[in-house]
Design an enzyme around this catalytic site. Sequence first.
Site, PDB file in Angstrom:
ATOM      1  N   GLY B 103      95.848  97.836  92.365  1.00  0.00           N
ATOM      2  CA  GLY B 103      96.995  96.948  92.603  1.00  0.00           C
ATOM      3  C   GLY B 103      97.266  95.844  91.591  1.00  0.00           C
ATOM      4  N   CYS B 104      96.207  95.219  91.074  1.00  0.00           N
ATOM      5  CA  CYS B 104      96.454  94.000  90.281  1.00  0.00           C
ATOM      6  C   CYS B 104      96.407  94.234  88.789  1.00  0.00           C
ATOM      7  CB  CYS B 104      95.445  92.928  90.674  1.00  0.00           C
ATOM      8  SG  CYS B 104      93.782  93.555  90.874  1.00  0.00           S
ATOM      9  N   ILE B 105      97.583  94.327  88.166  1.00  0.00           N
ATOM     10  CA  ILE B 105      97.645  94.493  86.711  1.00  0.00           C
ATOM     11  C   ILE B 105      98.404  93.307  86.122  1.00  0.00           C
ATOM     12  CG2 ILE B 105      98.518  95.930  84.848  1.00  0.00           C
ATOM     13  CD1 ILE B 105      96.334  97.350  86.273  1.00  0.00           C
TER      14      ILE B 105
END
Lengths: 411, 105
Positions: B103-105
């Site tokens: 999820g976290c880019i």
Amino acid sequence: MRDMLILGGGTAGTIMANKLASALDEHEWRVTVVDGTEGHYYQPGFLFVPFGIYRMRDIVKPRRQYLPGRINFILSGIDRIDVEKKTVQLANGEPLRYDCLIIATGTDIHPEQIEGLADEEWGQSKFDFYTPTGAEKLGQFLKGWQGGKLVVSIAEMPIKCPVAPLEFLFLADEYFTRRGIRDKVDLHLVTPLSGAFTKPTCNRVLGDFLVRKGITVTPDFDIARVDNQEKKIVAWDETEVSYDLLVSVPTNMGDPCIGRSGLGNELNFVPTNKQTLQADGLEDVFVLGDATNLPTSKAGSVAHFQSEILFENIMEHIEGRPATAHFDGHANCFIESGFGKGLLIDFNYETEPLPGEFPLPGIGPFKLLGESRINHYGKMMFRWVYWNLLLRGVKMPMKAEMSMAGKRMQA
Amino acid sequence: MAPMSFAGKTIELDADGNLANRGDWSDDLARELAAQDGIAELTPQHWAVINFMRTVFEKDGDAPSIRRLTKESGVDTKMLYALFPKGPAKRAAKIAGLPKPKGCI
């Protein structure tokens, strides 16, 4: 007559409209773009508005001006997409049919997703800089601010342009230094990530920048609510950070029409094939830009690189062949580091941002993951490139696929 | 990351310290991973979250975000943080033998 329907006239939708307008036979294809607003904003410019570097009128132009004459532009909100009937229902209930659909409806901020953020004091001691109104109000506020504790708070990932909160802090450091009150301003970054950025090498480099500029980082902070009386943000585990001025990067979500259509994930982003850019399970629906759920940055450069791949895949699809072009997750971002300097990062799904040099015929090389003046000029020059080349779908001297040329591998 | 040994076997870990091979996972290994992470006992509520994460991963190829956990697992956000303090999605994924959520880019 067949219908190519593009939802959204932002960076991604406009580039695709331009590419398809020149490629598709006018007697065979009608190309339609639907968007709910008239103004096309150069979104990387929002960052500069609070510091008086750009005015809002420098970064907005009429959408129609960037769409070719043959495009059928419809100014309307979108109610929902019906993939069974292959129609899109506009806000007024009118249906539009499509043979091929491109979803480029982007992402927007949702401060109402965090308890206590949007209600009281929003626009008074709590601001965003991701919307025209937010950036302008924050600019007005900063002009009269005499110092205190400025907290940049990232609510949850993913966010549009993950480096923008850092750039905001670097520019704030410069802005308050120039005003002679840097010693009266406490700069903080509060983030749900374990550091400044998601990838290790870049995280180290940007983390060093923050330390050098005297910016405090509170990592692993998952915001649960804002306490407006006490002026503090509170995490789910009850840890707290107080503020005088809260600059929030609220929850980012895809367009509500995606949710109404049942096509989105929990944040209304469309599950998308990371290589072909087709919506999962739907051959005639393509998704690009911020609207996707892909594990790469939500950024204009990504929309641009995707557009090259998408164009090939759409041409294959309408000729009845399977889509074979593959997107590699390529992103390329200038990072303003303040005082007339900047960094450049270039990466994809597999390769994290690495140091080295980024070759660009005629202009570069730009320094990768290191500070330089030419990177800053690259960033400032990009506004011209955006309006005059990028949106018009002009071939740029940059490949859609990331290249390892000039990059130094880390030990 | 350096491999760990468990029940006489060498277990390979990825760069984030999560299991490199999902096939190595077992209920006992989950208890060991939890203990290493400071969670002394896995209650039925912990297991509900862990099993939900594994089901989603099987289906979607990625572990769910906190937002999705809250919406679909039947455990509210406050409780998730009580069960897996400091980042439930990341920690529960690790104990469930899954890679860190993308999820976290």
